[in-house]
Design a protein around this motif. Structure first.
Motif, short mmCIF file in Angstrom:
data_model
loop_
_atom_site.label_atom_id
_atom_site.label_comp_id
_atom_site.label_asym_id
_atom_site.label_seq_id
_atom_site.Cartn_x
_atom_site.Cartn_y
_atom_site.Cartn_z
N PHE A 245 -13.15 0.81 -2.38
CA PHE A 245 -11.93 0.64 -3.15
C PHE A 245 -10.66 0.82 -2.32
O PHE A 245 -9.57 0.56 -2.81
CB PHE A 245 -11.92 1.55 -4.38
N ASP A 246 -10.77 1.28 -1.09
CA ASP A 246 -9.61 1.32 -0.20
C ASP A 246 -9.24 -0.07 0.30
O ASP A 246 -8.13 -0.28 0.79
CB ASP A 246 -9.89 2.20 1.02
N ARG A 247 -10.15 -1.02 0.17
CA ARG A 247 -9.93 -2.34 0.76
C ARG A 247 -9.44 -3.37 -0.25
O ARG A 247 -9.29 -4.54 0.09
CB ARG A 247 -11.22 -2.84 1.42
N HIS A 248 -9.21 -2.97 -1.49
CA HIS A 248 -8.71 -3.92 -2.48
C HIS A 248 -7.84 -3.19 -3.48
O HIS A 248 -7.78 -1.95 -3.51
CB HIS A 248 -9.87 -4.63 -3.19
N GLU A 249 -7.14 -3.93 -4.31
CA GLU A 249 -6.27 -3.37 -5.35
C GLU A 249 -6.72 -3.85 -6.73
O GLU A 249 -5.90 -4.04 -7.63
CB GLU A 249 -4.81 -3.77 -5.10
#
Length: 682
Positions: A245-249
């Motif tokens: 979840f750090d790689r998308h919003e």
């Protein structure tokens, strides 16, 4: 947020103020220029909420404690009829996020007061009288909450306990080295939070009667913005899940029943952000409980450049209805009308933010509160009353009732405004280099004399997606009081004029937006307003970044102020909090080095800069870290260009200590004065 009677008694551990809102002190004598001392007298008003019976409005007022060198917020209430305003808290610690319980019995708020470890908890104040009292005792901060419709339970957002705090509580942290910071995340920095570890925040259910709580959303994710259904059977909340979840919003709305072990179900499926938490727009249930309104951002790959839309989805699931799909303007803070037929919201539009509503049935949009103003918040009562928080260039935002027209409920800055003469703020339009029409603002000094050419400061906003608005701008008024003409442009990349206007600088910083802000200077020079020999430029964050592009491209400026800026973009990768955004917009540096080098123009071409520049930054800034300012400062010193670096200890991206805020503004004035005024008098 609260029901009252004529015999209202409210007490806290502080001092209770009772003031007639209509009573004001008239200032006698000539008005004076805005001064640095006035900075501590300004009051910032936020967070209005109407009591269930519509008789009272609660809100917060932030003031400056000069002795403690802090800004503190207190909770106030004003009667709907405007006859009274009450200060409910008066402590050395801040109280914020006030709400009325559904039955009006309690006024609740968040505060870290009386907590030896500074942990924020939930407090209640019984409106029948008595002291405010703390009702929670979590090991981590309570950052948000929402009352159940029956007033018996509260959904809380609670942060995990920090291991360092546990060591302190256990007495094991004294006189010992801090615990090592262990990082295993893709994004491992956040400006306010610092280094990101495995700490999370979850939705808890708190029972008001037995004072017991349990976690509704256990797991490895973060949850935000809880909202109860009207019948109390379901809580909606926001979370970002799936993959790393750090790689998308890809934030989505989820539903959960208010009982231990309940299954969490995903409601929305859009691959972009639904109810992105940082925009502070809580999902809103329709009064009939059938639908939820929320704010949908654009596709994830467009980042902040996408326009945010008002969406409605059935509580049973399905495809959402985008009610503002054709509006091409950002919207926020949805609230339903009592009959579930309309949704009120804030609409950002070309230097303003208005209150509007849309018909759920036919999508017709009606702008309710318009004009040259910036409306930043509002609330609706059960009987249809509307209260707004709105400001103008001449007046900081205040609380007003909207019943046909605006009616002030409390004026916390009146006494100060009666004493000072402000610079007049005008809207301006002008063509950029390629003919694109750009909009902005012009501030004239008090006592402006037609035909005089003034030393001029080009002010650049941050973001880059954001806008200068018809709002009270403290720094502009300080500059105007010192005899400067101030120009603030909304160049391409700004919000307020549609998605294409914002996206114009996607992966192309310091090009079109540079041309646009330079066109603002060309305009005021051509109008005979600005002295072309006495031009300054400055901004903070992206405003500082664009300042660096400007002075590396144009030698007209005699002084520059570059706050919390960067120019060597390769040096930002992995050192600030935007790794995901960099990779989405520019690609990793090893895949697209040419673009990264192109955007590093001000640093790699620092030898083209001749403008004396003041660099400023907080040493704890993880948004645009200090190392970036240090590099540009070092480059200009190497080149023999007069420059100075000011570092604010313990400060993050937004300088918060009042004495530092004043120091920063004084340094702006001194720096511009040295090169735009003093040098011309030699």
């Amino acid at each position: 947020m609260c029901r009252t009677t004529m015999g209202l008694v409210l007490a806290t551990s502080g001092v209770l103020g009772l003031i007639g809102a209509a009573a004001t002190q008239t200032h006698a004598g000539p008005r004076r220029p805005f001064s640095f001392e006035d900075l501590t007298r300004l009051r910032q008003v936020t967070d209005p909420h109407i009591s269930p019976d519509g008789v009272w409005v609660t809100y917060t007022v932030q003031s400056t404690d000069t002795e403690a060198d802090t800004a503190t917020s207190d909770i106030w209430m004003a009667r709907w009829d405007g006859t009274q305003k009450l200060q409910l808290t008066h402590t050395s610690k801040s109280e914020h996020h006030p709400q009325f319980s559904p039955d009006g019995r309690y006024l609740s708020f968040l505060s870290a007061r009386d907590n030896e470890h500074g942990i924020t908890q939930l407090w209640l104040m019984n409106r029948n009288g008595g002291e405010a009292f703390c009702v929670t005792d979590f090991d981590g901060d309570v950052s948000d909450y929402d009352w159940s419709p029956d007033g018996k339970r509260i959904a809380l957002v609670v942060h995990d306990e920090d291991p360092e705090m546990r060591a302190v509580k256990d007495g094991k942290g004294k006189d010992k080295a801090p615990l090592p910071i262990v990082i295993d995340r893709f994004q491992f920095k956040d400006d306010a939070a610092g280094y990101l570890r495995g700490l999370r925040q979850h939705v808890y259910l708190f029972d008001l009667e037995d004072r017991e709580s349990f976690c509704l959303t256990p797991g490895s994710h973060n949850e935000y913005l809880p909202a109860w259904s009207p019948d109390g059977s379901t809580i909606a909340f926001v979370s970002k899940r799936g993959g790393d979840f750090d790689r998308h919003e890809n934030f989505d709305l989820y539903l959960v029943s208010p009982q231990a072990g309940a299954t969490q179900s995903k409601l929305t499926t859009f691959t972009g952000a639904d109810s992105r938490p940082e925009f502070q727009s809580r999902p809103a249930w329709s009064p009939d409980g059938k639908s939820i309104a929320y704010i949908q951002s654009g596709p994830d790959e467009l980042l902040f450049f996408a326009v945010r839309k008002l969406a409605v989805i059935s509580a049973a699931g399905g495809d959402p209805q985008l009610l503002t799909a054709q509006l091409d303007r950002n919207v926020s803070r949805p609230q339903w009308s009592v009959d579930s037929t309309e949704i009120f919201f804030l609409l950002e539009d070309d230097g303003n933010r208005h209150l509007a509503k849309v018909s759920v049935g036919d999508g017709v949009i009606d702008r309710i509160l318009t004009g040259r103003r910036n409306t930043t918040d509002f609330d609706l009562s059960r009987n249809g009353k509307v209260v707004v928080l709105s400001g103008t260039p001449e007046r900081p935002a205040e609380i007003s009732a909207l019943d046909g027209e605006l009616r002030a409920l409390a004026r916390h800055n009146d006494k100060l405004l009666e004493e000072i003469e402000l610079g007049a703020v005008e809207e301006i339009n002008f063509p950029s280099k390629d003919g694109t029409e750009i909009h902005g603002f012009l501030v004239k000094p008090p006592g402006y004399r037609a035909g005089t050419k003034y030393p001029t400061i080009l002010s650049i906003h941050g973001g880059p997606v954001g806008q200068f608005a018809n709002d009270f701008m403290t720094s502009w008024q300080v500059f105007a009081a010192k005899g400067y003409l101030v120009v603030g442009a909304n160049p391409r990349g700004s919000s307020g004029r549609g998605e294409a206007f914002s996206r114009a600088i996607f992966a192309d910083w310091g090009h079109l937006d540079r041309d646009d802000v330079l066109a603002a200077i060309d305009h005021v020079v051509a109008q005979g307003l600005a002295d072309p020999a006495r031009l300054g430029v400055g901004g903070w964050s992206y405003g500082g970044i664009l300042t660096n592009y400007v002075i590396a491209s144009d030698r007209r400026f005699k002084a520059a102020v570059s706050g919390s800026s960067s120019s060597n973009m390769l040096a930002t990768y992995g050192t600030d909090m935007y790794v995901r955004e960099y990779e989405a917009e520019l690609g990793p540096p090893w895949k697209n080095p040419e673009l990264w080098l192109k955007l590093s123009y001000p640093f790699l071409h620092a030898d083209r800069i001749v403008t004396p520049t003041l660099f400023l930054c907080g040493d704890k800034d993880f948004n645009v870290p200090l190392s970036n300012a240090e590099q540009m400062y070092q480059a200009l010193r190497s080149l023999g260009i007069e420059s100075r670096l000011v570092i604010y200890p313990g400060e993050h991206h937004s300088i918060s200590r009042p004495s530092y805020q004043r120091d920063r503004l004084e340094r702006y004035v001194d720096w511009y004065g040295k090169f735009l005024v003093e040098s011309s008098e030699r």
